[in-house]
Design a protein around this motif. Structure first.
Motif, PDB file in Angstrom:
ATOM      1  N   UNK A 125       0.933  -1.210  -0.097  1.00  0.00           N
ATOM      2  CA  UNK A 125      -0.204   0.074   0.076  1.00  0.00           C
ATOM      3  C   UNK A 125       0.743   1.258   0.180  1.00  0.00           C
ATOM      4  N   UNK A 126       2.196   1.124  -0.049  1.00  0.00           N
ATOM      5  CA  UNK A 126       3.081   2.105  -0.396  1.00  0.00           C
ATOM      6  C   UNK A 126       3.868   2.624   0.921  1.00  0.00           C
ATOM      7  N   UNK A 127       3.573   1.562   1.948  1.00  0.00           N
ATOM      8  CA  UNK A 127       4.326   1.795   3.184  1.00  0.00           C
ATOM      9  C   UNK A 127       3.640   2.445   4.174  1.00  0.00           C
ATOM     10  N   UNK A 128       2.367   2.683   4.096  1.00  0.00           N
ATOM     11  CA  UNK A 128       1.414   3.102   5.360  1.00  0.00           C
ATOM     12  C   UNK A 128      -0.223   2.823   5.073  1.00  0.00           C
ATOM     13  N   UNK A 129      -0.810   2.630   6.001  1.00  0.00           N
ATOM     14  CA  UNK A 129      -2.257   2.493   5.905  1.00  0.00           C
ATOM     15  C   UNK A 129      -2.837   2.354   7.135  1.00  0.00           C
ATOM     16  N   UNK A 130      -4.231   2.808   7.231  1.00  0.00           N
ATOM     17  CA  UNK A 130      -4.974   2.987   8.635  1.00  0.00           C
ATOM     18  C   UNK A 130      -5.191   1.652   8.975  1.00  0.00           C
ATOM     19  N   UNK A 131      -5.291   1.559  10.341  1.00  0.00           N
ATOM     20  CA  UNK A 131      -5.190   0.268  10.967  1.00  0.00           C
ATOM     21  C   UNK A 131      -6.416  -0.489  10.625  1.00  0.00           C
ATOM     22  N   UNK A 147      -7.487 -13.090  13.609  1.00  0.00           N
ATOM     23  CA  UNK A 147      -7.586 -13.259  14.897  1.00  0.00           C
ATOM     24  C   UNK A 147      -6.316 -12.955  15.811  1.00  0.00           C
ATOM     25  N   UNK A 148      -5.915 -11.842  16.165  1.00  0.00           N
ATOM     26  CA  UNK A 148      -4.796 -11.633  16.841  1.00  0.00           C
ATOM     27  C   UNK A 148      -5.045 -11.868  18.460  1.00  0.00           C
ATOM     28  N   UNK A 149      -6.205 -11.856  18.929  1.00  0.00           N
ATOM     29  CA  UNK A 149      -6.596 -12.442  20.470  1.00  0.00           C
ATOM     30  C   UNK A 149      -6.085 -13.927  20.477  1.00  0.00           C
ATOM     31  N   UNK A 150      -6.032 -14.523  19.509  1.00  0.00           N
ATOM     32  CA  UNK A 150      -5.513 -15.998  19.269  1.00  0.00           C
ATOM     33  C   UNK A 150      -4.340 -15.978  19.743  1.00  0.00           C
ATOM     34  N   UNK A 157      -4.048  -2.991  16.913  1.00  0.00           N
ATOM     35  CA  UNK A 157      -3.387  -2.013  17.302  1.00  0.00           C
ATOM     36  C   UNK A 157      -2.081  -2.422  18.165  1.00  0.00           C
ATOM     37  N   UNK A 158      -2.569  -3.172  19.193  1.00  0.00           N
ATOM     38  CA  UNK A 158      -1.337  -3.603  20.175  1.00  0.00           C
ATOM     39  C   UNK A 158      -0.578  -4.543  19.562  1.00  0.00           C
ATOM     40  N   UNK A 159      -1.032  -5.249  18.750  1.00  0.00           N
ATOM     41  CA  UNK A 159      -0.052  -6.290  17.848  1.00  0.00           C
ATOM     42  C   UNK A 159       0.996  -5.407  17.065  1.00  0.00           C
ATOM     43  N   UNK A 160       0.422  -4.565  16.447  1.00  0.00           N
ATOM     44  CA  UNK A 160       1.329  -3.503  15.719  1.00  0.00           C
ATOM     45  C   UNK A 160       2.348  -2.961  16.530  1.00  0.00           C
ATOM     46  N   UNK A 161       1.925  -2.356  17.422  1.00  0.00           N
ATOM     47  CA  UNK A 161       2.799  -1.825  18.426  1.00  0.00           C
ATOM     48  C   UNK A 161       3.833  -2.587  18.972  1.00  0.00           C
ATOM     49  N   UNK A 162       3.727  -4.091  18.979  1.00  0.00           N
ATOM     50  CA  UNK A 162       4.825  -4.777  19.225  1.00  0.00           C
ATOM     51  C   UNK A 162       5.643  -5.347  18.304  1.00  0.00           C
ATOM     52  N   UNK A 163       5.088  -5.109  17.068  1.00  0.00           N
ATOM     53  CA  UNK A 163       6.139  -5.462  16.042  1.00  0.00           C
ATOM     54  C   UNK A 163       7.202  -4.493  15.837  1.00  0.00           C
ATOM     55  N   UNK A 164       8.418  -5.197  15.598  1.00  0.00           N
ATOM     56  CA  UNK A 164       9.854  -4.536  15.158  1.00  0.00           C
ATOM     57  C   UNK A 164       9.783  -4.034  13.745  1.00  0.00           C
ATOM     58  N   UNK A 165       8.911  -4.495  12.877  1.00  0.00           N
ATOM     59  CA  UNK A 165       9.024  -3.853  11.773  1.00  0.00           C
ATOM     60  C   UNK A 165       7.961  -2.989  11.068  1.00  0.00           C
ATOM     61  N   UNK A 166       6.935  -2.817  12.130  1.00  0.00           N
ATOM     62  CA  UNK A 166       5.929  -1.687  11.978  1.00  0.00           C
ATOM     63  C   UNK A 166       5.886  -0.716  13.241  1.00  0.00           C
ATOM     64  N   UNK A 167       5.172   0.495  12.652  1.00  0.00           N
ATOM     65  CA  UNK A 167       5.109   1.505  13.564  1.00  0.00           C
ATOM     66  C   UNK A 167       3.795   1.986  13.664  1.00  0.00           C
TER      67      UNK A 167
END
Length: 282
Positions: A125-131, A147-150, A157-167
């Motif tokens: 998507x060009x390097x950025x997009x809404x959650x 299903x990130x709760x699994x 949002x919490x999953x993305x914040x824990x990623x080292x490759x996403x901001x």
């Protein structure tokens, strides 16, 4: 007419006893794709143990607002006050849902796989997009809700914040405040991917250059001229006799010249590497 067969009168579908506690297994739960977009609210279905039928469950009735595929639950069944859009039959829903056994927790391998899939979507998507758009694109590409709760996270949002490759940038767009914050590729991740692509391109260029040089050498290889004046034994090239590189032989017995000796000797002579000839004869 008398005695003619008459079909039985239609029977009304009675709701299950409201106090009966059922048990079942969650078959799916999440934000499903509808009309090209992910649903705003989570929902799913629980397969009832004794009948095999499935009953609807909403996030309002799910424990802590979510369930995962494979969760074992106990619940009551009540009238959902809606009808099935395909059959028109009344629908029932699970309520007072209690999770008695969570599905097996997905490990680091599954978490890394989800992280890689999200990075690919953001990059495409060009390097950025809404959650919120990210969740919708995931459903579109993989045909199932994420299903990130699994995997132990409260939300995407919490999953993305824990990623080292996403901001995750929590600032919302004034024009589209419901789409949530912005997900971007981490600078290190983008640089690393660019470096890997450049390394692959450089390796490909070097390989093509090596192949081109090999073809040019094959075209420019000068033919070797043999001298008819000096007698030679069968199987020994004239070039080798001229360089005194005849293969060593036991004079007490006759040994055949190794296969390919002439060709190898000629190549070594052309490369000025005749010192390697004994290695071939060994």
């Amino acid at each position: 007419s008398p005695g003619a067969y008459a079909p039985p009168p239609p029977m009304a579908l009675a709701p299950p006893p409201p106090d009966t506690i059922f048990q079942g297994t969650v078959t799916n739960f999440g934000n499903f794709n509808k009309d090209g977009r992910a649903s705003r609210h989570c929902y799913g279905f629980i397969k009832i143990d004794h009948s095999g039928n499935e009953v609807f469950v909403s996030e309002e009735d799910a424990p802590d607002g979510y369930l995962s595929q494979g969760d074992r639950c106990k619940f009551r069944i009540v009238d959902a006050r809606t009808k099935n859009r395909r059959t028109g039959a009344p629908q029932w829903k699970a309520t007072d849902v209690v999770c008695i056994q969570r599905a097996e927790f997905m490990g680091p391998i599954q978490i890394k796989a989800i992280d890689r899939e999200l990075v690919d979507l953001v990059e495409a998507n060009g390097g950025e997009m809404r959650v919120t758009r990210l969740a919708e694109r995931y459903v579109e590409r993989h045909g199932k809700p994420l299903d990130v709760r699994a995997v132990g996270y409260k939300d995407l949002r919490q999953f993305v914040m824990s990623s080292r490759r996403l901001i995750y940038d929590p600032r919302v767009s004034p024009g589209e405040p419901t789409l949530g914050g912005l997900v971007r590729l981490a600078p290190g991740s983008a640089k690393q991917r660019d470096a890997e692509l450049k390394a692959r391109e450089q390796a490909l260029i070097e390989r093509e250059e090596a192949l081109a040089k090999r073809e040019a050498d094959a075209r420019d290889f000068p033919p070797l001229k043999s001298s008819p004046a000096a007698p030679r034994e069968p199987g020994v090239s004239e070039a080798m006799r001229h360089l005194s590189l005849e293969p060593k032989r036991d004079e007490s017995k006759t040994e055949p010249v190794p296969a390919g000796y002439t060709v190898v000797a000629a190549v070594l002579q052309h490369l000025d590497e005749t010192r390697l000839l004994p290695t071939f004869l060994a």
